[in-house]
Design a protein around this motif. Structure first.
Motif, mmCIF file in Angstrom:
data_model
loop_
_atom_site.group_PDB
_atom_site.id
_atom_site.type_symbol
_atom_site.label_atom_id
_atom_site.label_comp_id
_atom_site.label_asym_id
_atom_site.label_seq_id
_atom_site.Cartn_x
_atom_site.Cartn_y
_atom_site.Cartn_z
ATOM 1 N N ALA A 75 0.916 -1.297 -0.194
ATOM 2 C CA ALA A 75 -0.013 -0.066 0.166
ATOM 3 C C ALA A 75 0.823 1.127 0.060
ATOM 4 C CB ALA A 75 -0.839 0.085 1.258
ATOM 5 N N LEU A 76 1.984 1.309 0.644
ATOM 6 C CA LEU A 76 3.101 2.283 0.829
ATOM 7 C C LEU A 76 4.177 1.966 0.781
ATOM 8 C CD1 LEU A 76 1.074 3.844 3.954
ATOM 9 C CD2 LEU A 76 1.166 4.771 1.545
ATOM 10 N N PRO A 77 4.725 1.671 -0.576
ATOM 11 C CA PRO A 77 5.848 1.030 -0.767
ATOM 12 C C PRO A 77 7.404 2.189 -0.197
ATOM 13 C CG PRO A 77 4.796 1.355 -2.763
ATOM 14 C CD PRO A 77 3.950 1.959 -1.716
ATOM 15 N N ASP A 78 6.877 3.355 0.065
ATOM 16 C CA ASP A 78 7.934 4.186 0.589
ATOM 17 C C ASP A 78 8.167 3.862 1.989
ATOM 18 O OD1 ASP A 78 8.258 5.523 -1.705
ATOM 19 O OD2 ASP A 78 7.058 7.106 -1.422
ATOM 20 N N LEU A 79 7.309 3.224 2.689
ATOM 21 C CA LEU A 79 7.369 3.066 3.976
ATOM 22 C C LEU A 79 8.154 1.543 4.200
ATOM 23 C CD1 LEU A 79 4.091 4.458 5.518
ATOM 24 C CD2 LEU A 79 6.499 5.451 5.308
ATOM 25 N N PHE A 80 8.559 1.013 3.302
ATOM 26 C CA PHE A 80 9.119 -0.289 3.490
ATOM 27 C C PHE A 80 9.953 -0.219 4.531
ATOM 28 C CE2 PHE A 80 12.038 -3.659 2.498
ATOM 29 C CZ PHE A 80 11.278 -4.788 1.835
ATOM 30 N N PHE A 100 12.067 -7.206 -6.758
ATOM 31 C CA PHE A 100 13.244 -7.223 -5.859
ATOM 32 C C PHE A 100 13.840 -5.729 -6.112
ATOM 33 C CE2 PHE A 100 12.820 -11.830 -6.287
ATOM 34 C CZ PHE A 100 13.613 -12.199 -5.450
ATOM 35 N N ASP A 101 14.412 -5.178 -5.065
ATOM 36 C CA ASP A 101 15.329 -3.892 -5.346
ATOM 37 C C ASP A 101 16.989 -4.291 -4.682
ATOM 38 O OD1 ASP A 101 15.725 -1.283 -5.401
ATOM 39 O OD2 ASP A 101 15.545 -1.199 -3.500
ATOM 40 N N SER A 106 22.338 -4.756 0.510
ATOM 41 C CA SER A 106 20.908 -5.265 0.825
ATOM 42 C C SER A 106 20.277 -5.715 -0.458
ATOM 43 C CB SER A 106 20.171 -4.284 1.745
ATOM 44 O OG SER A 106 19.909 -3.077 0.747
ATOM 45 N N VAL A 107 19.107 -6.273 -0.307
ATOM 46 C CA VAL A 107 18.051 -6.783 -1.516
ATOM 47 C C VAL A 107 16.694 -6.646 -0.446
ATOM 48 C CG1 VAL A 107 17.282 -8.609 -2.722
ATOM 49 C CG2 VAL A 107 19.736 -8.275 -2.330
ATOM 50 N N ARG A 108 15.936 -5.827 -1.136
ATOM 51 C CA ARG A 108 14.701 -5.939 -0.667
ATOM 52 C C ARG A 108 13.340 -6.578 -1.544
ATOM 53 N NH1 ARG A 108 12.668 0.083 0.025
ATOM 54 N NH2 ARG A 108 13.373 0.233 -2.057
ATOM 55 N N CYS A 109 12.509 -7.242 -0.974
ATOM 56 C CA CYS A 109 11.695 -8.188 -1.626
ATOM 57 C C CYS A 109 10.110 -7.863 -0.991
ATOM 58 C CB CYS A 109 11.933 -9.670 -1.265
ATOM 59 S SG CYS A 109 13.579 -10.124 -1.247
ATOM 60 N N ALA A 110 9.310 -7.755 -2.179
ATOM 61 C CA ALA A 110 7.914 -7.488 -1.823
ATOM 62 C C ALA A 110 7.272 -8.537 -2.735
ATOM 63 C CB ALA A 110 7.735 -6.029 -2.155
ATOM 64 N N GLY A 111 6.221 -9.104 -2.019
ATOM 65 C CA GLY A 111 5.179 -9.951 -2.795
ATOM 66 C C GLY A 111 3.869 -10.084 -2.153
ATOM 67 N N LEU A 166 17.244 -8.847 2.794
ATOM 68 C CA LEU A 166 18.578 -9.266 3.475
ATOM 69 C C LEU A 166 19.288 -8.240 3.576
ATOM 70 C CD1 LEU A 166 18.540 -12.152 0.597
ATOM 71 C CD2 LEU A 166 17.427 -12.357 2.625
ATOM 72 N N ASP A 167 20.255 -8.431 4.452
ATOM 73 C CA ASP A 167 21.430 -7.239 4.745
ATOM 74 C C ASP A 167 22.642 -8.164 5.080
ATOM 75 O OD1 ASP A 167 19.860 -4.604 5.031
ATOM 76 O OD2 ASP A 167 18.524 -6.058 6.083
ATOM 77 N N TRP A 168 23.685 -7.518 4.425
ATOM 78 C CA TRP A 168 24.942 -7.882 4.807
ATOM 79 C C TRP A 168 25.644 -6.753 5.611
ATOM 80 C CZ3 TRP A 168 22.495 -9.051 0.457
ATOM 81 C CH2 TRP A 168 22.558 -10.216 0.013
ATOM 82 N N SER A 169 25.693 -7.213 6.876
ATOM 83 C CA SER A 169 26.254 -6.028 7.954
ATOM 84 C C SER A 169 27.154 -6.641 9.058
ATOM 85 C CB SER A 169 25.123 -5.506 8.293
ATOM 86 O OG SER A 169 24.099 -6.280 8.951
ATOM 87 N N PRO A 170 28.310 -7.259 8.801
ATOM 88 C CA PRO A 170 28.787 -7.488 7.356
ATOM 89 C C PRO A 170 28.184 -8.757 6.825
ATOM 90 C CG PRO A 170 30.441 -8.126 8.786
ATOM 91 C CD PRO A 170 29.362 -7.383 9.699
#
Lengths: 314, 110
Positions: free
Chosen positions: A9-14, A96-97, A102-107, A114-118
């Protein structure tokens, strides 16, 4: 269409980071290649569902929260955060973004990152469907889809790959039959099963390098119609990489290492579309393509191709 | 038109890796994978955005036992095809008339 618009609904608030309200205090640890994969923040019902779906692949609860492997957390969000999606005739898809760290997923009722930290970690946000059905009907599929993406990236960073393939064991060695949807992976799996072979999965298998050369194939709980999700299996040495073609009679023609690498790259879901990690994947696959003979296998529903295949492979 | 004095370079969008003299090429934006034969693979190596196509012919003449005129024709054809496929782009255009290009086969994987 920008990232997440079709599902959120609000992708900017991912979620910009790994935080939120956990569903509960339960954890599971999944024994899969590159793992253990430890997931915390589950409700009791969700934990039960994960154990029901993945059976003996779920390790002891004490393992959760430990070190090593990949840590993930599960968070609850409101159903209103997701758009209603008309799934009639819809083919499952994830948006995917990709970013350097990082990789963001929405479905469908899923947000994940997914975050690499590290080191690699995962986060999954999902919801009830407003009718209280989420935990009964939707959660296992959502969880598995998250796990598929997580494993694809984990295997890549360990030098291997997740491959769209049918994995079949013959004589203690594994053959990977590769191809896109409709190539015949499930048909070939059924034929192989009927001929007494063991089918690891007709959909996704893990391929990893062996320290002394060669490669190993690991069974994964990600199946289409053939294979089971609940039991473990030893790893098998890779014997052959085969691109599938349907035809009137069984036939084999060899593939060069470059064409085999290209085939593997085309059949590596998620990571092959990630511009930040595709090079690493391609490097992995260049090595793996040389780990066993490769070829194009033509097969039909009627014929037995196994004898021909064994004689054809060097 | 591509001629011996044309300068080309690899397109920013592509990444490639050579395996046993063949090249596995990924078009980043299209997420498409191509496999190029040994000659096309060498042309990708040589397309550095500095040396003209004629210099590629000189380099390849040392590697392939082919008459120079035949080699030049083949290289021009490959260069034209790779440019049409979007793998190469022109940095400095030809000043002389280019030969008409034929279309060699590029293997595509699914």
């Amino acid at each position: 269409m920008s990232f997440g618009e079709a599902f959120l609904a609000l992708p900017d608030l991912f979620p910009a980071r790994r935080s939120g309200e956990p569903w509960g205090g339960r954890s599971v640890s999944l024994e899969l290649p590159g793992g253990p994969y430890q997931v915390s923040g589950l409700s009791a019902a969700q934990e039960s569902q994960v154990r029901e779906r993945f059976g003996e692949l779920c390790g002891a609860p004490a393992a959760a929260g430990g070190t090593g492997g990949v840590q993930s957390r599960l968070f609850a969000v409101a159903a209103g955060d997701f758009r209603e999606v008309d799934t009639r005739g819809w083919e499952y898809a994830i948006d995917f973004d990709h970013a350097p760290r990082s990789v963001r997923c929405a479905g469908l009722r899923i947000m994940a990152r997914l975050d690499w930290s590290p080191v690699l970690s995962g986060s999954l946000w999902t919801c009830e469907d407003g009718k209280g059905r989420a935990e009964q009907e939707l959660f296992p599929g959502i969880f598995e889809n998250f796990l598929r993406v997580l494993l694809a990236y984990r295997l890549t960073e360990l030098g291997g790959a997740l491959l769209h393939s049918a994995g079949v064991v013959d004589g203690g060695q594994a053959f990977l039959f590769l191809g896109a949807s409709g190539a015949g992976k499930t048909t070939l799996s059924r034929l192989s099963l009927a001929a007494g072979r063991t089918v690891l999965s007709d959909d996704l298998n893990a391929l990893s390098p062996l320290p002394g050369g060669g490669a190993r194939v690991d069974k994964l709980p990600f199946t289409g119609d053939v294979g089971d999700r609940r039991s473990g299996s030893p790893a098998y040495p890779l014997r052959g990489l085969l691109q599938l073609e349907k035809g009137p009679a069984a036939a084999f023609r060899p593939l060069s290492a470059a064409r085999a690498a290209a085939l593997l790259l085309a059949c590596s879901p998620f990571v092959n579309a990630d511009p930040h990690r595709r090079e690493r994947l391609a490097a992995n696959l260049s090595g793996l393509a040389r780990a066993a003979p490769a070829g194009v296998l033509t097969f039909s529903r009627e014929g037995d191709f196994w004898d021909m295949l064994r004689k054809s492979l060097p | 038109m591509i001629a011996l004095d044309t300068v080309l370079r690899r397109h920013d969008d592509i990444r490639y890796r050579t395996i046993d003299r063949e090249a596995v090429v990924v078009r980043q934006r299209a997420a498409e994978v191509l496999v190029l034969n040994d000659v096309a693979s060498r042309i990708l190596d040589l397309a550095d955005g500095a040396a003209p196509v004629g210099a590629w012919v000189e380099a390849l003449a040392a590697e392939y036992a082919v008459p120079r005129a035949e080699l030049a024709r083949d290289v021009l054809e490959f260069a034209a095809e790779l440019a049409r496929e979007g793998l190469l782009e022109v940095v400095s255009p030809a000043t002389a008339a280019a030969r008409p290009a034929m279309v060699p086969a590029l293997g595509k994987t699914p």
